[in-house]
Write a protein that holds these residues in place. Structure first.
Motif, short mmCIF file in Angstrom:
data_model
loop_
_atom_site.label_atom_id
_atom_site.label_comp_id
_atom_site.label_asym_id
_atom_site.label_seq_id
_atom_site.Cartn_x
_atom_site.Cartn_y
_atom_site.Cartn_z
N SER A 265 0.82 -1.21 0.00
CA SER A 265 0.00 0.00 0.00
C SER A 265 0.86 1.27 0.00
CB SER A 265 -0.94 0.01 1.21
OG SER A 265 -0.21 0.09 2.41
N ALA A 266 2.16 1.11 0.25
CA ALA A 266 3.04 2.29 0.35
C ALA A 266 4.41 1.99 -0.25
CB ALA A 266 3.21 2.68 1.82
N ILE A 267 5.14 3.05 -0.60
CA ILE A 267 6.51 2.90 -1.09
C ILE A 267 7.44 3.32 0.04
CG2 ILE A 267 8.23 3.78 -2.72
CD1 ILE A 267 5.74 4.23 -4.62
N TYR A 268 8.26 2.40 0.49
CA TYR A 268 9.19 2.69 1.58
C TYR A 268 10.49 3.26 1.03
CZ TYR A 268 5.81 0.29 4.41
OH TYR A 268 4.64 -0.03 5.05
N THR A 269 11.14 4.10 1.84
CA THR A 269 12.37 4.74 1.34
C THR A 269 13.48 3.70 1.15
OG1 THR A 269 13.19 5.29 3.56
CG2 THR A 269 11.83 6.94 2.46
N ILE A 270 13.33 2.52 1.78
CA ILE A 270 14.35 1.49 1.61
C ILE A 270 13.98 0.47 0.52
CG2 ILE A 270 15.34 1.67 3.93
CD1 ILE A 270 13.53 -0.71 4.73
N LEU A 339 4.51 4.59 -15.38
CA LEU A 339 5.95 4.61 -15.69
C LEU A 339 6.56 5.97 -15.37
CD1 LEU A 339 6.57 2.59 -18.98
CD2 LEU A 339 7.53 2.17 -16.69
N ARG A 340 5.80 7.00 -15.71
CA ARG A 340 6.30 8.35 -15.44
C ARG A 340 6.41 8.60 -13.94
NH1 ARG A 340 2.91 12.08 -19.48
NH2 ARG A 340 3.85 13.72 -18.22
N LEU A 341 5.44 8.08 -13.21
CA LEU A 341 5.52 8.22 -11.75
C LEU A 341 6.72 7.45 -11.21
CD1 LEU A 341 4.32 9.24 -9.08
CD2 LEU A 341 3.06 7.09 -8.94
N TYR A 342 6.90 6.25 -11.73
CA TYR A 342 8.04 5.42 -11.30
C TYR A 342 9.35 6.19 -11.49
CZ TYR A 342 11.77 2.03 -11.77
OH TYR A 342 12.98 1.39 -11.66
N LYS A 350 16.59 7.93 -5.12
CA LYS A 350 18.01 7.71 -5.35
C LYS A 350 18.83 8.74 -4.54
CE LYS A 350 21.37 7.12 -9.08
NZ LYS A 350 22.19 8.33 -8.81
N ASP A 351 18.50 10.00 -4.70
CA ASP A 351 19.19 11.05 -3.95
C ASP A 351 18.95 10.89 -2.45
OD1 ASP A 351 19.88 12.01 -6.37
OD2 ASP A 351 18.45 13.69 -6.38
N HIS A 352 17.70 10.57 -2.13
CA HIS A 352 17.34 10.44 -0.71
C HIS A 352 18.16 9.35 -0.04
CE1 HIS A 352 14.84 10.69 2.86
NE2 HIS A 352 14.75 9.37 2.83
N ARG A 353 18.28 8.21 -0.71
CA ARG A 353 19.01 7.08 -0.12
C ARG A 353 20.48 7.41 0.10
NH1 ARG A 353 15.35 3.01 -2.50
NH2 ARG A 353 16.18 3.60 -4.51
N GLU A 354 21.07 8.16 -0.82
CA GLU A 354 22.48 8.55 -0.64
C GLU A 354 22.63 9.43 0.60
OE1 GLU A 354 23.88 10.35 -4.28
OE2 GLU A 354 23.54 8.46 -5.37
N ARG A 355 21.75 10.42 0.73
CA ARG A 355 21.84 11.31 1.89
C ARG A 355 21.53 10.56 3.18
NH1 ARG A 355 19.10 15.11 -1.69
NH2 ARG A 355 17.16 14.41 -0.77
#
Ligand code: SF4
Length: 372
Positions: A265-270, A339-342, A350-355
């Protein structure tokens, strides 16, 4: 019968946001208030401009207070019981914006105690561990330690406790029972806990030694806590907290709220890219059963979580409006839209995970007790 239910613990049914305002007694954000915000901030954040944050208590008063050159601060919290999803991040993104635009300090409470009290299977170490893990997502928004003050309840109780004690004396069993639906079998940790959540609203005033109201951006279901805080503020000599309320984040699966029990139901940052793609491609939509019908009649973006996430994560108004139009006219099919949302979400993550990884091991630098 009621057609929907909203409490700090659950949301059921299709929510009527106007009725909810009447029920809670909060006010709809007016254009006049948004204009004052724009005057001070130089712009209005898309989440406010697009009506996702739509209601408040005393937001006008705190802007006026700001106009008089008086200090204020930001407050929000997180119940750390699992990984952070991108819906959790939405109010934090607005929080960071306010902090940047107005130079405000942020008091961020990690309620590991509450999660421990609330979940029979949760171990205390586990909840505290989640507080540290979730803090990475907050720090990743780009805060510096002088602006972000993390409060991990079981670690940083010292500055809060004297305030919580004064708050607790003002709250009767009858009041908290009626507000939160506690019963005779509710453990006493949960019963005391609201005093701790309310105490943070008064903490900046104590720390500065002068009236320093807080603005709390959160979802509208958190209103009961801060209504209580506002009721007792005067009697304790503190300024009333102001709130800015959002609607709820739609679940990708089309349910009324995202739930930890259904990770799709959700997209996790991990989540890795493959998982993000699968979740988005499988999402519920406002589309028609066949491509042919969609081309002919168009889809319904208003009930569509895919559109909802475009709205939340695309900073460009024109691009969001184009998606809405192309959906309604049938010019775009759901597959392409997803696809555009993806792509958008992947870029953000991607940026979030690096930070986020850069913040690992540095959480204590952001904890309030380190500085006291
Ligand atoms: Fe939703 Fe996009 Fe399909 Fe419209 S085209 S219903 S916004 S997924």
């Amino acid at each position: 019968g009621e057609d929907f239910v909203v409490t700090p613990w659950e949301v059921r049914g299709r929510v009527d946001y106007d009725k909810l305002l009447q029920h809670f007694g909060a006010r709809r954000l007016t254009q006049a208030e948004v204009s004052i915000l724009e005057r001070y901030a130089g712009e209005v954040h898309p989440l406010i401009r697009r009506g996702f944050f739509y209601a408040h208590r005393d937001f006008d008063a705190i802007l006026k207070w700001h106009g008089e050159g008086k200090p204020w601060a930001l407050y929000t919290g997180r119940g750390p019981s699992g990984p952070v999803h991108i819906g959790h991040m939405v109010p934090w993104i607005l929080l960071k914006w306010f902090s940047d635009k107005f130079g405000l300090e942020v008091y961020f409470q990690m309620t590991d105690d509450e999660k421990f009290y609330d979940d029979p299977d949760m171990k205390l170490d586990e909840a505290t561990g989640w507080a540290y893990e979730n803090a990475l997502d907050i720090i990743a928004l780009g805060f510096t330690p002088d602006k972000l003050h993390l409060i991990v309840d079981t670690k940083d109780i010292k500055p809060l406790y004297p305030i919580a004690v004064r708050v607790a004396k003002k709250l009767t069993w009858n009041t908290v029972k009626a507000t939160f639906g506690f019963t005779d079998s509710t453990n006493i940790g949960l019963i005391f806990y609201p005093s701790l959540q309310i105490a943070v609203a008064f903490l900046p005033t104590e720390l500065r030694g002068q009236p320093t109201p807080v603005l709390i951006p959160c979802a509208i279901d958190q209103d009961p806590y801060f209504r209580l805080a506002r009721d007792i503020a005067d009697g304790l000599g503190y300024p009333k907290p102001a709130t800015l309320y959002s609607k709820f984040i739609m679940a990708l699966t089309g349910e009324s709220k995202m739930s930890a029990s259904n990770p799709d139901s959700a997209i996790y940052t991990i989540d890795d890219e493959k998982t993000v793609k699968r979740k988005i491609m499988n999402a519920f939509t406002g589309g028609r059963p066949t491509a042919e019908e969609q081309r002919k009649y168009g889809g319904d973006p208003d009930i569509c979580p895919v559109f909802h996430y475009h709205m939340l994560f695309d900073p460009d108004d024109a691009s969001v409006e184009k998606i809405r139009q192309d959906c309604k006219s049938g010019a775009m099919l759901c597959g392409e839209c997803k696809l555009r949302l993806y792509e958008k979400i992947t870029r953000f993550l991607k940026d979030h995970r690096e930070r986020r990884e850069k913040a690992r091991g540095r959480v204590d630098e952001y904890r309030i007790s380190v500085k006291l």
